[in-house]
Design an enzyme around this catalytic site. Structure first.
Site, mmCIF file in Angstrom:
data_model
loop_
_atom_site.group_PDB
_atom_site.id
_atom_site.type_symbol
_atom_site.label_atom_id
_atom_site.label_comp_id
_atom_site.label_asym_id
_atom_site.label_seq_id
_atom_site.Cartn_x
_atom_site.Cartn_y
_atom_site.Cartn_z
ATOM 1 N N GLU A 45 0.854 -1.185 0.000
ATOM 2 C CA GLU A 45 0.000 0.000 0.000
ATOM 3 C C GLU A 45 0.890 1.235 0.000
ATOM 4 O O GLU A 45 1.782 1.373 0.841
ATOM 5 C CB GLU A 45 -0.915 0.045 1.220
ATOM 6 C CG GLU A 45 -1.852 1.249 1.164
ATOM 7 C CD GLU A 45 -2.622 1.513 2.454
ATOM 8 O OE1 GLU A 45 -3.639 2.213 2.383
ATOM 9 O OE2 GLU A 45 -2.189 1.018 3.525
ATOM 10 N N GLU A 70 4.489 4.851 4.165
ATOM 11 C CA GLU A 70 3.928 6.159 4.529
ATOM 12 C C GLU A 70 5.072 7.129 4.797
ATOM 13 O O GLU A 70 5.913 6.875 5.659
ATOM 14 C CB GLU A 70 3.039 6.025 5.766
ATOM 15 C CG GLU A 70 2.581 7.322 6.394
ATOM 16 C CD GLU A 70 1.859 8.242 5.411
ATOM 17 O OE1 GLU A 70 2.232 9.422 5.323
ATOM 18 O OE2 GLU A 70 0.936 7.754 4.730
ATOM 19 N N ASP A 120 -2.496 12.294 -2.117
ATOM 20 C CA ASP A 120 -2.516 13.754 -2.081
ATOM 21 C C ASP A 120 -2.702 14.284 -3.501
ATOM 22 O O ASP A 120 -1.914 13.974 -4.398
ATOM 23 C CB ASP A 120 -1.188 14.262 -1.512
ATOM 24 C CG ASP A 120 -1.208 15.750 -1.178
ATOM 25 O OD1 ASP A 120 -1.923 16.500 -1.868
ATOM 26 O OD2 ASP A 120 -0.499 16.154 -0.236
ATOM 27 N N THR A 199 -10.461 3.083 4.209
ATOM 28 C CA THR A 199 -9.530 4.019 4.832
ATOM 29 C C THR A 199 -10.322 5.081 5.582
ATOM 30 O O THR A 199 -11.535 5.223 5.399
ATOM 31 C CB THR A 199 -8.645 4.734 3.787
ATOM 32 O OG1 THR A 199 -9.433 5.704 3.094
ATOM 33 C CG2 THR A 199 -8.044 3.746 2.781
#
Length: 222
Positions: A45, A70, A120, A199
């Site tokens: 992910e 992340e 984003d 999410t």
């Protein structure tokens, strides 16, 4: 829609083996199984945020391993703490640049799936070159998925969705750099409780009555 703050994680919590840096990732990648308790097919992910998808996916798919990436350390640490508390032996998270991981580490035909949820959008035109779903990354997705592997892409920004599909179409037309079929439709799943979402971004978007744009692309040869 901006990110919300995450709760602080206790400083004494030992996240060894759950929270990784780029340098902790295996090189060569053939040793990736060492990140988990058992060697299983791997899914990645990109942009894990608070880690809700990782928590759900590791529980629902114990036959697969999951690596979340992340870039924001605070979010990565929060997600890693939840994986540890849940006892997930098939999930870890790395606090680093996902594009670099794909570009420098992940070999051809090694992944079952790549997940990109609510990236984003970098709204300003001059910043759009920073978007994750650019030509270089999409080429790496096509390269690293095994035949039959799947790219999952969801966003709440219609322009981002449409422009990404246009990039994919242009790449497929120009060369075989992107051997993906799609977009294949994805039905909106029913939610049975307040956290029954892919999410946190999906939860906020749907509770605000706003649309989510979903698609899947499948690697040719499966």
């Amino acid at each position: 829609m901006g990110r919300r703050a995450v709760r602080n994680v206790h400083e004494g919590l030992d996240l060894t083996g759950k929270l990784l840096s780029f340098d902790d990732l295996p090189n060569p990648w053939e040793n990736a199984a060492s990140l988990f308790d058992v060697d299983r097919p791997l899914e990645i992910e990109v942009g894990s945020g608070k880690g809700l998808f990782l928590r759900r996916a590791t529980a629902a798919n114990p036959e697969h391993n999951f690596l979340g990436i992340e870039v924001a350390f605070k979010y990565a640490r929060f997600a890693a703490a939840n994986l540890l508390r849940d006892g997930r032996t098939n999930g870890v998270i790395a606090a680093c640049d996902a594009l670099r991981v794909f570009r420098e580490l992940v070999p051809d035909a090694s992944l079952e799936a790549v997940h990109v949820y609510f990236p984003d959008p970098w709204w300003k035109a001059r910043h759009r070159k920073r978007r994750v779903l650019n030509e270089a990354f999409l080429a790496d997705v096509g390269r690293t998925l095994r035949p039959g592997g799947v790219l999952h892409f969801w966003t709440d920004v219609e322009e981002y969705y449409v422009s990404t599909l246009e990039i994919i179409d242009a790449m497929r037309a120009a060369s075989p750099r992107l051997p993906l079929t799609g977009p294949h439709p994805v039905e909106e799943p029913e939610s049975e409780h307040d956290l029954d979402f892919h999410t946190h971004f999906e939860r906020r978007t749907r509770k605000n009555g706003e649309p989510v744009y979903r698609s899947e692309f499948v690697k040719l040869g499966g």
